[in-house]
Design an enzyme around this catalytic site. Structure first.
Site, PDB file in Angstrom:
ATOM      1  N   CYS A  23      18.373  26.145  17.835  1.00  0.00           N
ATOM      2  CA  CYS A  23      19.413  27.172  18.030  1.00  0.00           C
ATOM      3  C   CYS A  23      18.922  28.071  19.144  1.00  0.00           C
ATOM      4  O   CYS A  23      18.538  27.588  20.204  1.00  0.00           O
ATOM      5  CB  CYS A  23      19.730  27.913  16.734  1.00  0.00           C
ATOM      6  SG  CYS A  23      18.358  28.841  16.031  1.00  0.00           S
ATOM      7  N   ARG A  30      18.909  30.124  12.899  1.00  0.00           N
ATOM      8  CA  ARG A  30      20.048  29.313  12.463  1.00  0.00           C
ATOM      9  C   ARG A  30      19.669  27.846  12.323  1.00  0.00           C
ATOM     10  O   ARG A  30      20.152  27.136  11.446  1.00  0.00           O
ATOM     11  CB  ARG A  30      21.208  29.474  13.453  1.00  0.00           C
ATOM     12  CG  ARG A  30      21.860  30.834  13.388  1.00  0.00           C
ATOM     13  CD  ARG A  30      22.884  31.013  14.491  1.00  0.00           C
ATOM     14  NE  ARG A  30      22.282  31.242  15.796  1.00  0.00           N
ATOM     15  CZ  ARG A  30      22.985  31.441  16.923  1.00  0.00           C
ATOM     16  NH1 ARG A  30      24.298  31.390  16.895  1.00  0.00           N
ATOM     17  NH2 ARG A  30      22.376  31.672  18.063  1.00  0.00           N
TER      18      ARG A  30
END
Lengths: 216, 288
Positions: free
Chosen positions: B245, B250
């Site tokens: 990410c 994330r």
């Protein structure tokens, strides 16, 4: 202050809606500004040229830029004070109008008495500023909306912003880590943030991480 | 190094990677709960009884150089928290579950076997009637030792470039930023576009699977839904997967879903993420 011995300013209402223009002209006249001219804007430059005295020109906000650029190339431009007619302009609208060079903003929903004061102030080279705007300007911070923080709170944010740990900040501030976290939680909330990352982004936007920023 | 992976032939008592609040209520005394957030402010506002705080940025990243906490730092951290190598650790977050997922990944990186993540985090615990406390938790320090990093869960930029970028199937690179970030339509607010110190775009050939699609609220979507999401991006049983990410939070959700929930055998985390890749000079970048 204008006196009854001196003629009132020339006020030109250009492109102002019929009913409002009529009411405003009447109110201005009652306040001593007898030379009020209403025009649809076609003959604006001629009209201003014929009157060598300083004048106030009231124009709808939408037409203001066009009028301003016409005046820019004309010798009459320097002695004309512009007032924008802008419904519900609000703080940002007011600031935008002043940035564009206006000496006042008229809200057609405001009392006619206020409208007259706005126009007469512009005629005297002054700007009548709405109270709400004054209040926001009076906030003791560099950026509107930013909370006022104590120097030690700004220092904590700067340390976090530079990658410092809460443990290190707690040591330097002589708090326990637990107490430090509680103080930081309150600080984040005052910045409108739920997390450290959000708090630092907001603090950066407000210039609170700058050395000497947001003076006490 | 397969010896690092959870043993597929492990006994039935092998821990579940994802547990719910009711499970945790029933097993509270048998596990160590660590609450992981961006920092420990939510923990000190009220935490699961007996749980301990972890701060993603203070504890799980290196202090001076960039990257996940070092082996020595991890050992110090676990020792200070009184965690033993055989303890069953349950990770939860008050805020974004990506923090708990990142902590999970870091603990796997250092070979901790008995790990679970609380589905839905602290809000799920309180919603299920679980109580919170704000009393300090005192633990006896332990002596935690790890054999080091498991290279099968992490990949650095050099190996990424030589082995994965531009490689054909079965290599599958998954970018789990938002669609707009992937396509290069937006820059992160910390990036100064004009300086071009980090460019927009994505790793060529990578597929976009925004991490938010894996979640329903703060809990993971059902397994069938997760399978479909990954299959739609080209995942097959033989895929050799890299996830990334921007700064490894994330992507931890994606790594967790794929490696732990779907038990895919080859999932490596490119922790440098776009923060690193988008700043590299003369590497291939794809827009749109």
């Amino acid at each position: 202050m204008s006196t009854s011995a001196r003629p009132g300013p020339l006020v030109v209402l250009s492109g102002v809606p019929e009913v409002y223009g009529h009411g405003l002209a009447h109110a201005l006249s009652a306040a001593g500004a007898h030379r009020v001219v209403r025009t649809d804007g076609e003959d604006l430059l001629e009209l201003l040229t014929e009157h060598p005295a300083p004048a106030v020109l009231v124009v709808p906000e939408a037409a203001a830029e066009e009028v301003r650029s016409a005046l820019r190339g004309s010798p009459v431009g320097e002695r004309v004070a512009l007032v924008h007619l802008a419904p519900g302009a609000g703080r940002d609208g007011f600031v935008g109008a002043v940035r564009a060079g206006a000496l006042g903003v008229l809200d057609p929903d405001a009392e006619l008495e206020t409208a007259v004061e706005v126009v007469l102030s512009a005629a005297a080279g002054r700007v009548l500023v709405p109270r709400t705007l004054v209040e926001s300007l009076a906030e003791p911070v560099g950026s509107a909306g930013a909370p006022q923080l104590a120097e030690h709170e700004r220092e904590w944010l700067r340390m976090l912003g530079q990658g410092g740990t809460v443990a290190a900040i707690a040591r330097s501030a002589s708090y326990s880590e637990r107490e430090m976290y509680r103080l930081l939680a309150k600080l984040y909330r005052r910045l409108g943030a739920e997390t450290r990352t959000q708090a630092l982004l907001r603090a950066a936007d407000w210039g609170l991480l700058d050395e000497g920023g947001n003076g006490p | 190094m397969s010896s690092w992976r959870a043993d597929p032939a492990a006994p039935a008592e092998a821990v579940l990677p994802l547990v719910d609040a009711r499970w945790l209520q029933a097993h509270r005394d048998a596990v160590v709960v660590l609450q992981v957030d961006d920092d420990a402010t939510p923990y000190h506002a009220g935490h699961l009884p007996g749980s301990l705080p972890l701060s993603t940025y203070d504890d799980l990243h290196e202090r001076v150089r960039r990257g996940p906490v070092s082996r020595q730092g991890f050992e110090r951290l676990m020792s200070a928290l009184g965690v033993g190598v055989d303890d069953h650790v349950v990770l939860c977050s008050a805020g974004s579950p990506s923090h708990a997922a990142y902590a999970f990944w870091v603990m796997r990186l250092y070979g901790h076997r008995r790990l679970s993540l609380l589905d839905g985090g602290l809000p799920a615990w309180t919603a299920a009637g679980g109580e919170l406390e704000d009393a300090p938790v005192v633990v006896a320090a332990a002596d935690y030792r790890t054999p080091g990093r498991d290279p099968s869960v992490i990949v650095g930029r050099d190996e990424l470039l030589t082995r994965y970028v531009g490689a054909p199937d079965p290599v599958l690179i998954l970018d789990c930023r938002t669609e707009a970030e992937y396509e290069g339509h937006v820059q992160h607010q910390l990036d100064v576009v004009a300086e071009r110190h980090r460019v927009p775009g994505h790793i060529p050939g990578s597929r976009n699977l925004p991490s938010g699609e894996l979640l329903e609220g703060r809990a993971f979507a059902p397994l069938e839904r997760l399978r479909t999401l990954f299959a739609d991006r080209g995942l097959t049983a033989g895929s050799d997967v890299v996830v990334y990410c921007r700064v490894a939070d994330r992507s931890s959700l994606l790594w967790f879903a794929l490696a732990e929930l779907l038990q895919h055998p080859r999932v490596r985390h490119y922790v440098g993420g776009w923060a690193e890749y988008g700043s590299l000079v003369d590497v291939p970048v794809e827009l749109h």
